[in-house]
Scaffold this active site. Structure first.
Site, PDB file in Angstrom:
ATOM      1  N   CYS A   1      26.180  52.272  41.028  1.00  0.00           N
ATOM      2  CA  CYS A   1      25.747  51.492  42.185  1.00  0.00           C
ATOM      3  C   CYS A   1      26.708  50.333  42.417  1.00  0.00           C
ATOM      4  CB  CYS A   1      24.355  50.911  41.941  1.00  0.00           C
ATOM      5  SG  CYS A   1      23.127  52.168  41.608  1.00  0.00           S
TER       6      CYS A   1
ATOM      7  N   HIS B   1      41.926  57.520  35.583  1.00  0.00           N
ATOM      8  CA  HIS B   1      40.534  57.986  35.663  1.00  0.00           C
ATOM      9  C   HIS B   1      40.152  58.790  34.436  1.00  0.00           C
ATOM     10  CE1 HIS B   1      41.621  57.140  39.874  1.00  0.00           C
ATOM     11  NE2 HIS B   1      40.452  56.544  39.830  1.00  0.00           N
TER      12      HIS B   1
END
Ligand code: GLN
Ligand code: ZN
Length: 783
Positions: free
Chosen positions: A545, A723
């Site tokens: 979030c 990543h």
């Protein structure tokens, strides 16, 4: 053509929302699912948390005024992602995860999570942006060999759960056309294959689901088809239009109306354009239009007679309180256009999962600002008021309309919303404020000043945010650590980061950004015109979030922001230190932005504040400043016709921010997270001296585009995929650099990772940077 008797269409409520936040007001779902992934709870416990959240959502939406006896409340829950849910529904799990699928085709919660997150060598489904939002979905992989079966009755069970509670919900599913338009071909798919070619094979699964939902008592279902508003999906408009006709013939015409729920096709995020008459010509019972991004149809649309038309007049995508009177007028206009035989309902333009739950959860926000805002719950109440207005006339909701008018009037006139000094300064700018001098002169002046070796090495800015940094920030936020102590700790961190970079041998150093909670929020907290929330979380992807800042007023910089930190860092080393700022487009993209003036004007205000910061950095002796624009590609409009105007204002705002410096001050920018081929012209337009770009995973493909475009300035294609926890070997990086040197001139090439290092650990970062330096030395030796 219409086979359904219109009088038999089940009743639709006068107001509805297309979806609602799924993560929970206190991120309950995030916490539960992360505990499950960590092995601290079992699937039954997560299911219980989810069922409780769904129940609370239904209760809340009913309290706020949505009907429970008509399908006003969406059943739109997801554990991770609605597109992954459709993959589970269709049994379209990629072959590498076949062992996770049960005999009945089902994926349990653990398997579902694994497809989303990957395991070992099995990469997860790729994640990419959901239309022009900050939400990311998991890209389906569809090939000629993909087998489809009705593999998940979750939508039916969740519908039944609501009904058992006395709430007739409306199940929400990603529609078949959009599902395939968002998919990518499997690795082995033949040239020319497009997932949309498989439409005829997914439709039977949707048909089975619809029959099941009907059997469970559903009267309406919502199929989301946002692909129809976008030119950026992997299907041509012709393919999409043919697919719409085929899909809804199969689902609406060929299944008798009494064997399925009535079908509402929702088209959020934009204007349906030519797809509207096509959809209207099908036998679906309802269409939900985005009337915030899209326009009211200019003239009556044949085919709408007998249909429900949901007018999405409440913005599901931004946080501003609506002008209710105007919204009601637009719904009345829609009534006129749709004709007497159509039924107009009030709705949101998109699902509400792009906005936080409840403004009332923000007690620390200035009450005046709060009165201008509408988060999900306030928007539901707005829809309920409009529904009453539609049914009983505007007088019935006069009070709500007047209250909205009053709030909007204070917003227009509030101090800070319009600051004459900001506007006058912008208006007085001449074209020269957007121009730097000739690049050849800049290049020579910078080479002279910086004295860098060939293939200069640097990083993108952040270094690992260690547990100690987070602890210090949390203690400072709580008031347990004084600002002086906190800043001491950050300076100690900067010293460590500088020492590490020097010992590894990097050429251009950074301070590591330890003092920044987030690359946008940090600036929002230090600029006038922004507010930050306490609980304003929105789902970015899966359990992740973000808490976007709110840009509500004219922007200005009350005081220098980064100058002290950068100057301190430069005092520790004789190597050049690169100042680090977030660019105007990215600040806008990752905030909720005022809707009362063009985005380009807002971007220029942010740009002016950054321009002052850059000038101050320059005056403090900083020779290099990087202005990050990772979101440049992200805000690109969905319709190709709107691209040019967007690229024009976004590029101009960057240039305004960066054109105030001398020729010998080097401007860097950084872009990531996307394919840049489409915006290569804009990258050129930015006129940055050096551009670092994510490239490791695509094996430097972008360099081909750059070389073809004859790009004259320097680029740093990423050679380390940050990543992944993997440490690249020296040989691997050497190979990437050797290929780079072949496609682009050596004096245009920089060496750097793909992106910032904040999410990685030093155990990975240190050896990775060492590989990069060793590889660079090896390649330099061959020049
Ligand atoms: N300077 C930022 C960092 O290094 C850039 C982050 C980004 O591109 N998202 O973290
Ligand atoms: Zn990046």
């Amino acid at each position: 053509m219409t086979t359904n008797d219109t009088t038999a269409t089940p009743e639709f409520p006068a107001g509805t929302v297309l979806g609602y936040p799924r993560i929970g007001p206190r991120r309950e779902l995030k916490k539960a699912i992360e505990a499950f992934w960590a092995g601290r709870t079992d699937a039954a416990e997560v299911e219980a948390v989810a069922a409780d959240l769904r129940r609370r959502t239904r209760t809340r939406l009913a309290e706020l005024g949505l009907r429970t006896d008509l399908p006003a409340i969406p059943s739109a829950f997801s554990f991770y992602d609605q597109v992954l849910d459709a993959t589970a529904l269709l049994g379209a799990v990629p072959a590498r995860f076949a062992d996770l699928v049960g005999d009945d085709g089902r994926l349990d919660l653990a398997g579902y999570s694994t497809v989303a997150r990957g395991r070992g060598e099995d990469l997860p489904l790729e994640m990419t942006k959901w239309f022009d939002t900050n939400y990311h979905y998991l890209v389906p992989e569809i090939g000629p060999e993909t087998e489809f079966r009705y593999a998940s009755d979750r939508p039916v069970r969740e519908f039944a759960e609501g009904l058992a509670d006395g709430v007739l919900t409306r199940p929400v599913i990603v529609g078949p056309v959009t599902y395939l338009a968002l998919a990518k071909p499997t690795e082995g798919a033949p040239e020319g294959f497009s997932p949309i070619d498989r439409l005829a094979d997914v439709l039977p699964v949707y048909a089975e689901l619809l029959r099941d939902l009907r059997a469970a008592g559903a009267t309406w279902v919502q199929l989301d088809e946002p692909a129809l508003v976008s030119d950026s999906v992997d299907a041509t408009p012709e393919q999409l239009h043919a697919a719409v006709a085929e899909a809804y013939r199969a689902l609406a015409t060929q299944i008798p109306a009494d064997e399925r729920p009535a079908i509402l096709v929702a088209a959020p995020y934009g204007d349906l354009g030519e797809a509207l008459p096509l959809l209207a010509a099908t036998d679906i019972e309802g269409i939900a239009l985005d009337l915030v991004r899209g326009a009211l149809p200019a003239e009556p649309v044949p085919g709408l007679a007998g249909k429900v038309v949901v007018g999405g007049v409440i913005d599901g995508h931004n946080v501003w309180r609506a002008d209710l009177g105007r919204a009601l007028d637009r719904l009345e206009s829609l009534r006129g256009i749709a004709g007497a035989e159509a039924t107009v309902a009030a709705g949101t333009s998109t699902s509400l999962f792009h906005v936080p739950h409840d403004v009332e959860d923000e007690p620390a926000l200035d009450p005046t600002l709060r009165s201008w805002l509408a988060f999900a719950d306030q928007k539901v109440a707005e829809v309920a008021a409009l529904a009453t207005g539609l049914a009983e006339g505007g007088l019935a909701v006069k009070e709500q309309i007047l209250a909205a008018d009053a709030a909007l009037a204070t917003r227009r006139n509030a101090p800070g919303v319009v600051r004459p000094e900001v506007r006058e300064r912008l208006a007085a700018l001449g074209e020269d404020a957007f121009q730097r001098g000739d690049f050849a002169d800049r290049k020579a002046a910078q080479a002279q000043r910086l004295q860098l070796p060939p293939l200069p090495t640097t990083t993108i800015g952040s270094f690992p945010q260690t547990p100690d940094i987070r602890k210090a920030r949390a203690a400072h936020d709580r008031g347990d650590l004084s600002t002086a102590q906190y800043e001491d700790e950050m300076r100690a961190e900067i010293r460590r980061v500088v020492e590490l970079q020097e010992s590894i041998g990097l050429d251009v150093l950074v301070h590591g950004e330890p003092e920044r909670n987030d690359m946008v929020q940090y600036f929002a907290e230090n600029l006038d015109g922004f507010a930050v929330t306490q609980n304003g979380w929105v789902q970015s992807y899966g359990s992740r979030c973000t808490r976007p800042s709110i840009l509500w007023g004219d922007v200005s910089r009350p005081a220098p922001i980064t100058v002290g930190w950068t100057q301190y860092t430069q005092s520790l080393t004789s190597k050049p230190v690169k100042g680090m700022l977030t660019g105007p487009v990215t600040i806008l993209a990752w905030s909720f932005v005022r809707d009362d003036q063009p985005l380009g004007d807002t971007a220029n205000q942010v740009a002016l504040a950054l321009r002052d910061e850059i000038t101050d950095l320059e005056a403090a002796g900083i020779a290099i400043v990087q202005v990050d624009e990772p979101a440049l590609r992200e805000l690109l409009p969905l319709r190709a016709a709107d691209h040019a105007a967007y690229l024009d204002w976004s590029v101009r705002s960057f240039r305004l921010a960066t054109s105030g410096v001398r020729a010998d001050t080097q401007i860097h920018t950084h872009l990531c997270y996307s394919e840049f081929g489409e915006v290569i012209g804009a990258i050129d337009g930015l006129d940055a001296d050096v551009t670092s770009i994510e490239a490791a995973r695509s094996k430097m493909e972008i360099l081909g585009d750059i070389a073809d475009a004859g790009y004259p300035r320097a680029v740093g294609p990423g050679v380390y995929d940050i990543h992944s926890p993997r440490v690249p070997s020296e040989a691997e990086v050497t190979e990437l650099l050797e290929s780079a040197v072949k496609s682009i001139a050596v004096d245009q090439l920089w060496v750097n990772p793909d992106c910032g290092l904040k999410t990685r650990r030093y155990e990975e970062v240190t050896p990775s940077l060492e590989s990069i330096l060793a590889a660079t030395r090896a390649v330099r030796a061959t020049l």
